[in-house]
Enzyme design. Structure first.
Site, PDB file in Angstrom:
ATOM      1  N   SER A  19      -6.963  -5.993  -5.545  1.00 26.24           N
ATOM      2  CA  SER A  19      -8.157  -6.469  -4.953  1.00 26.24           C
ATOM      3  C   SER A  19      -9.549  -6.504  -5.898  1.00 26.24           C
ATOM      4  CB  SER A  19      -8.382  -5.902  -3.538  1.00 26.24           C
ATOM      5  OG  SER A  19      -9.061  -4.623  -3.820  1.00 26.24           O
ATOM      6  N   GLU A  28     -12.043  -5.206  -4.861  1.00 30.04           N
ATOM      7  CA  GLU A  28     -12.571  -3.705  -4.599  1.00 30.04           C
ATOM      8  C   GLU A  28     -11.916  -2.678  -5.623  1.00 30.04           C
ATOM      9  OE1 GLU A  28     -11.600  -5.871  -1.907  1.00 30.04           O
ATOM     10  OE2 GLU A  28     -13.556  -6.374  -1.637  1.00 30.04           O
ATOM     11  N   ASN A  29     -10.381  -3.229  -5.899  1.00 28.91           N
ATOM     12  CA  ASN A  29      -9.710  -2.234  -6.795  1.00 28.91           C
ATOM     13  C   ASN A  29     -10.401  -2.280  -8.230  1.00 28.91           C
ATOM     14  OD1 ASN A  29      -6.586  -3.166  -5.561  1.00 28.91           O
ATOM     15  ND2 ASN A  29      -7.886  -1.264  -4.889  1.00 28.91           N
ATOM     16  N   TRP A  30     -11.433  -3.004  -8.761  1.00 29.97           N
ATOM     17  CA  TRP A  30     -11.920  -2.866  -9.909  1.00 29.97           C
ATOM     18  C   TRP A  30     -12.855  -1.545 -10.063  1.00 29.97           C
ATOM     19  CZ3 TRP A  30     -10.194  -5.440 -13.638  1.00 29.97           C
ATOM     20  CH2 TRP A  30      -9.894  -6.679 -13.563  1.00 29.97           C
ATOM     21  N   ARG A  48      -0.955   9.189 -10.106  1.00 32.53           N
ATOM     22  CA  ARG A  48      -0.684   7.809  -9.137  1.00 32.53           C
ATOM     23  C   ARG A  48       0.032   6.715  -9.940  1.00 32.53           C
ATOM     24  NH1 ARG A  48      -4.179   7.354  -4.982  1.00 32.53           N
ATOM     25  NH2 ARG A  48      -4.345   4.895  -5.428  1.00 32.53           N
ATOM     26  N   LEU A 105      -6.807  -5.227   7.246  1.00 33.14           N
ATOM     27  CA  LEU A 105      -6.349  -6.414   6.440  1.00 33.14           C
ATOM     28  C   LEU A 105      -6.975  -6.101   4.828  1.00 33.14           C
ATOM     29  CD1 LEU A 105      -6.810  -9.552   8.570  1.00 33.14           C
ATOM     30  CD2 LEU A 105      -4.698  -8.637   7.938  1.00 33.14           C
ATOM     31  N   ASN A 141       1.398   3.341  -2.700  1.00 38.26           N
ATOM     32  CA  ASN A 141       1.951   3.880  -4.265  1.00 38.26           C
ATOM     33  C   ASN A 141       1.140   5.283  -4.632  1.00 38.26           C
ATOM     34  OD1 ASN A 141       2.982   1.312  -4.418  1.00 38.26           O
ATOM     35  ND2 ASN A 141       1.547   0.473  -5.838  1.00 38.26           N
ATOM     36  N   ASP A 191       0.837  -1.132   0.006  1.00 37.95           N
ATOM     37  CA  ASP A 191       0.074   0.148   0.203  1.00 37.95           C
ATOM     38  C   ASP A 191       1.057   1.131   0.044  1.00 37.95           C
ATOM     39  OD1 ASP A 191      -2.411   1.540  -0.199  1.00 37.95           O
ATOM     40  OD2 ASP A 191      -2.791   1.344   2.101  1.00 37.95           O
ATOM     41  N   HIS A 245       2.719   3.584  -8.880  1.00 38.68           N
ATOM     42  CA  HIS A 245       2.462   1.916  -9.001  1.00 38.68           C
ATOM     43  C   HIS A 245       3.673   1.531  -9.992  1.00 38.68           C
ATOM     44  CE1 HIS A 245      -1.353   2.008  -7.482  1.00 38.68           C
ATOM     45  NE2 HIS A 245      -1.912   2.681  -8.338  1.00 38.68           N
TER      46      HIS A 245
END
Ligand code: FPP
Length: 246
Positions: A64, A66-68, A32, A194, A21, A19, A36
């Protein structure tokens, strides 16, 4: 003396939430994706160091479920970085005897990324010195849902009795089937959670949080995390005196 000369023992399995980046790039007034890209350099250094010091399993949370939901441009940029990383690292993985595995919903990835991923997984499948798990489109809860559905299907088909469902059979239906649970979980970037990563597998994992953002997390920071891990006593529910008697 180099930091690495100080290591007492290495954990078998290290999992990392990479985490920071985006904030690393923003601090430098850059987009951003610049963060990465720098993060990929950390990935290379951490994979190489882990292999050199004898880590058997390294699991990196690269994307993850959720990253979509991130802006489409960032998602496309990350997928491009992933594809280029896989293409450029195959030779090194083979030379260093590293087996690549994917934990996560591979079928949700863009088809060109899936193709490179499948090729890298298949070409490195007999490598034995270290397993590199890339968590891609991974979510701990959806992994558990999938495992429960498989087990329920087996019960319905009559190949499994419900009484036979155990911790072991659940573990065997996760993406990490056959692998030891992580001994140490590292999260960079200063957050203390987490984030849906390896929820089942980390029940007795030692947690290590650092403020260092992922692009700045390199060999020395990994060695420091391992040295701190080595100073902890893992009791697995027992008391210290019992462990000394063992
Ligand atoms: C979290 O930082 C990082 C990610 C969501 C992606 C991690 C990806 C890489 C390190 C590069 C590609 C990976 C491989 C294996 C080639 P963040 O963007 O959430 O940072 P922030 O919290 O500062 O915004």
């Amino acid at each position: 003396m180099a930091e690495s000369d100080n290591i007492l023992a290495v954990p078998r399995h290290i999992a990392i939430i990479m985490d920071g980046n985006g904030r690393w790039a923003e601090e430098r007034y850059r987009p951003r994706l610049f963060g990465h890209k720098a993060g990929v350099d950390s990935v290379r250094e951490i994979v190489e160091t882990s292999r050199t010091i004898g880590i058997e399993f390294l699991t990196l949370y690269a994307f993850s479920t959720e990253n979509w939901n991130r802006p489409p441009g960032e998602v496309t940029g990350l997928m491009g970085l992933l594809k280029r990383y896989l293409q450029s690292e195959l030779k090194t993985m083979l030379k260093n005897d590293i087996r690549l595995c994917c934990v996560g919903q591979q079928n949700r990835l863009p088809t060109d990324v899936q193709a490179v991923l499948h090729q890298t997984i298949s070409e490195t499948q007999s490598c034995q010195s270290m397993t590199l798990n890339l968590a891609l489109s991974y979510g701990g809860r959806s992994e558990l849902v999938q495992a429960v559905r498989h087990l329920a299907q087996k019960c319905q088909d009559g190949v499994l009795q419900w009484q036979e469902i155990s911790e072991l059979s659940i573990s065997e239906h996760l993406f990490t089937a056959g692998q030891p649970d992580p001994d140490l979980l590292i999260r960079t970037g200063g957050e203390h959670r987490l984030s849906n990563f390896l929820l089942w597998q980390t029940s007795y994992t030692e947690l290590y949080f650092t403020e260092v953002k992922w692009p700045d997390f390199r060999k020395d920071q990994l060695i420091e995390a391992i040295n701190i891990y080595n100073r902890r006593q893992r009791r697995f529910g027992k008391i210290g005196a019992q462990l000394q008697a063992e």
